[in-house]
Design a protein around this motif. Structure first.
Motif, PDB file in Angstrom:
ATOM      1  N   HIS A   1     -18.194  33.141 -30.712  1.00 15.14           N
ATOM      2  CA  HIS A   1     -19.215  33.324 -29.675  1.00 15.14           C
ATOM      3  C   HIS A   1     -18.813  34.589 -28.911  1.00 15.14           C
ATOM      4  O   HIS A   1     -17.616  34.900 -28.841  1.00 15.14           O
TER       5      HIS A   1
ATOM      6  N   PRO B   1     -27.043  39.151 -22.228  1.00 11.63           N
ATOM      7  CA  PRO B   1     -27.662  38.028 -22.927  1.00 11.63           C
ATOM      8  C   PRO B   1     -28.875  37.500 -22.154  1.00 11.63           C
ATOM      9  O   PRO B   1     -28.857  37.470 -20.923  1.00 11.63           O
TER      10      PRO B   1
ATOM     11  N   GLY C   1     -30.263  34.423 -22.676  1.00 12.47           N
ATOM     12  CA  GLY C   1     -30.183  32.978 -22.436  1.00 12.47           C
ATOM     13  C   GLY C   1     -29.034  32.616 -21.521  1.00 12.47           C
ATOM     14  O   GLY C   1     -28.359  33.478 -20.963  1.00 12.47           O
TER      15      GLY C   1
ATOM     16  N   VAL D   1     -25.448  31.523 -20.912  1.00 14.53           N
ATOM     17  CA  VAL D   1     -24.210  31.663 -21.695  1.00 14.53           C
ATOM     18  C   VAL D   1     -23.556  30.312 -21.949  1.00 14.53           C
ATOM     19  O   VAL D   1     -23.102  30.017 -23.054  1.00 14.53           O
TER      20      VAL D   1
ATOM     21  N   LYS E   1     -24.884  27.403 -22.172  1.00 14.79           N
ATOM     22  CA  LYS E   1     -25.620  26.602 -23.151  1.00 14.79           C
ATOM     23  C   LYS E   1     -25.304  27.090 -24.571  1.00 14.79           C
ATOM     24  O   LYS E   1     -24.997  26.289 -25.454  1.00 14.79           O
ATOM     25  N   THR E   2     -25.339  28.404 -24.782  1.00 17.63           N
ATOM     26  CA  THR E   2     -25.062  28.903 -26.129  1.00 17.63           C
ATOM     27  C   THR E   2     -23.615  28.594 -26.515  1.00 17.63           C
ATOM     28  O   THR E   2     -23.313  28.332 -27.681  1.00 17.63           O
TER      29      THR E   2
ATOM     30  N   ASP F   1     -23.571  24.933 -27.539  1.00 17.51           N
ATOM     31  CA  ASP F   1     -24.286  24.791 -28.809  1.00 17.51           C
ATOM     32  C   ASP F   1     -23.412  25.276 -29.958  1.00 17.51           C
ATOM     33  O   ASP F   1     -23.403  24.693 -31.041  1.00 17.51           O
ATOM     34  N   THR F   2     -22.657  26.365 -29.717  1.00 19.89           N
ATOM     35  CA  THR F   2     -21.826  26.923 -30.782  1.00 19.89           C
ATOM     36  C   THR F   2     -20.583  26.088 -31.041  1.00 19.89           C
ATOM     37  O   THR F   2     -20.175  25.908 -32.178  1.00 19.89           O
TER      38      THR F   2
END
Ligand SMILES: Nc1ncnc2c1ncn2[C@@H]1O[C@H](COP(=O)(O)OP(=O)(O)OP(=O)(O)O)[C@@H](O)[C@H]1O
Ligand SMILES: [Mg+2]
Length: 317
Positions: free
Chosen positions: A93, A303, A305, A307, A309-310, A313-314
Motif C-alpha cells: 500500500h 489520494p 479516497g 487512506v 479505508k484503503t 481493505d488492502t
C-alpha cells in the motif's frame, strides 16, 4: 484543483492513527512516533502515518506526508541496493513497507556534508566536542565540508531524547563492536555519497542524513527509512552559494522548515508545544511534495479516497 486545494481537502481525513484491532492479525503492534509497526517473527509491516515529530515529540500531522516518505524511502532503497542489502520486501500500500525484521543497532549514524541544524546549534553552544571530530576553527553556519563527518547518536527509549555520542564512546560502552561500527560507518558514507549524487541530478543538495542499521542472520542491513525528508535535509542547489555568501537561510525541502518555525515560537522539545497553524502544515506538505517531484521525477498524486479505508481493505485478511 491545485496541489494546495487537494492537500486541503485531504486534511479532513488526515491519517494520524490506526485502528489497531483491525490489523491485529498482522502481529504485535508497536507505535513509533511516525510509524505504526506490526511485528511478525521474521517480518514487520511498517505503516507510515502523517504524524510529524520534531525534537522527538509528535506535534501534529502533515497531509500526505506518510505516503510521500514511503515512496521516497522505497525508491532510495532500490537506488542503493548495490551498496548494501536493505530490509525492504515489498510495498502492499502507498503508506506501507513490508520489511525483514532485524536486530537494530542501538545507534543512529548521521552523516553530514554541511554544518547546520542541530550540529550548528551544538557549535554555537560550545557542545560539539561530544562527537570528537575535527571541524574547521572558523566554521560558519551552513558551510560545506570537504570531508564528510559522522555525528552518531544513541537510539533512546520512547520518551527520551536521542543523545549525541562519539564513535570512541560507542565502542567503549559496548553498544557496538569496533569492527561492526567501522563497517557500518564505511557503508553509511558510501550510501551518503550515492544520495548526494542522486540529489545533485535533481538540482538538490543532500545536506545530511540519518541511517539506522540492523543485523539479519549475522549480516549488516540498512533498515528504517533512508534519504527521506524526515531523515535528511535537502537544499536547493543553485541558490546555495548566493544565500551562503549573503548569510541568508537556505531554501529547504525538509523537516527543518518546521523546526525553524518552532524555534521561532520558543519551542525546542520541552514544555508545552505551540499550536501549529493550518498554513504552516500545508506549507510543509508542499515542500514534501516538491521533494517527491524532484527526487522521483514524478508529481505526487494526492489520494482521492480515505487512506485508512484503503489501508484496511488492502491489509485485512
Ligand atoms: N527492519 C527493521 N527491524 C526492526 N526494527 C526496525 C526495522 N526498521 C525500522 N525499525 C524500527 O522501527 C521504528 C520505526 O518507527 P518510528 O520511526 O515511527 O519510531 P521512532 O520514533 O523513530 O522511534 P521510537 O518511537 O521507537 O523511539 C524505529 O524504532 C526503527 O528503529
Ligand atoms: Mg524513526
Amino acid at each position: 484543483m491545485t496541489l494546495r486545494q487537494d492537500l486541503n481537502r485531504y486534511m479532513e481525513s488526515d491519517f494520524t492513527s490506526i485502528d489497531v484491532e483491525r490489523l491485529a492479525h498482522l502481529g504485535d503492534h508497536r507505535k513509533g512516533k511516525v510509524r505504526d509497526l506490526f511485528l511478525g517473527d521474521k517480518e514487520i509491516l511498517m505503516v507510515t502515518t502523517d504524524r510529524l515529530s520534531a525534537f522527538d515529540v509528535v506535534l501534529t500531522s502533515i497531509p500526505c506526508k506518510g505516503a510521500i516518505l514511503n515512496a521516497i524511502a522505497v525508491e532510495s532503497f532500490r537506488r542503493t541496493e548495490d551498496i548494501i542489502e536493505n530490509h525492504l520486501i515489498d510495498v502492499p500500500h502507498p503508506n506501507v513497507m513490508r520489511v525483514r525484521r532485524a536486530e537494530p543497532l542501538p545507534i543512529e549514524v548521521i552523516i553530514r556534508r554541511y554544518v547546520t541544524g542541530s550540529l550548528w546549534r551544538d557549535v554555537e553552544a560550545g557542545t560539539a566536542g561530544v562527537y570528537e571530530i575535527d571541524l574547521p576553527a572558523d566554521i560558519k553556519k551552513d558551510q560545506r565540508l570537504d570531508e564528510l563527518i559522522i555525528t552518531p547518536s544513541t537510539k533512546a527509549e520512547v520518551g527520551i531524547h536521542d543523545e549525541p555520542i562519539s564513535r570512541r564512546v560507542i565502542v567503549e560502552e559496548g553498544l557496538v563492536t569496533k569492527e561492526l561500527l567501522d563497517e557500518t560507518c564505511e557503508i553509511a558514507l558510501q550510501l551518503f555519497k550515492r544520495g548526494e549524487q542522486l540529489a545533485a541530478e535533481s538540482g538538490l543538495i543532500l545536506v545530511d542524513t540519518k541511517y539506522e542499521f540492523g543485523v539479519i542472520d549475522g549480516k549488516l542491513v540498512v533498515i528504517d527509512e533512508i534519504h527521506t525528508a524526515d531523515s535528511s535535509r535537502y537544499w536547493v542547489a543553485d541558490e546555495y552559494q548566493e544565500r551562503f555568501d549573503a548569510g541568508q537561510p537556505q531554501r529547504m525541502l525538509d523537516k527543518e522548515n518546521i523546526r525553524q518555525w518552532l524555534i521561532g515560537e520558543g519551542y525546542m522539545g520541552d514544555g508545552e508545544p505551540p499550536e501549529i497553524p493550518m498554513d504552516v502544515r500545508l506549507d510543509l506538505a508542499e515542500k514534501y511534495a516538491a521533494l517527491h517531484q524532484k527526487l522521483l521525477g514524478a508529481e505526487f498524486e494526492v489520494p482521492s479516497g480515505d487512506v485508512q479505508k484503503t489501508l484496511y481493505d488492502t491489509l485485512d485478511s
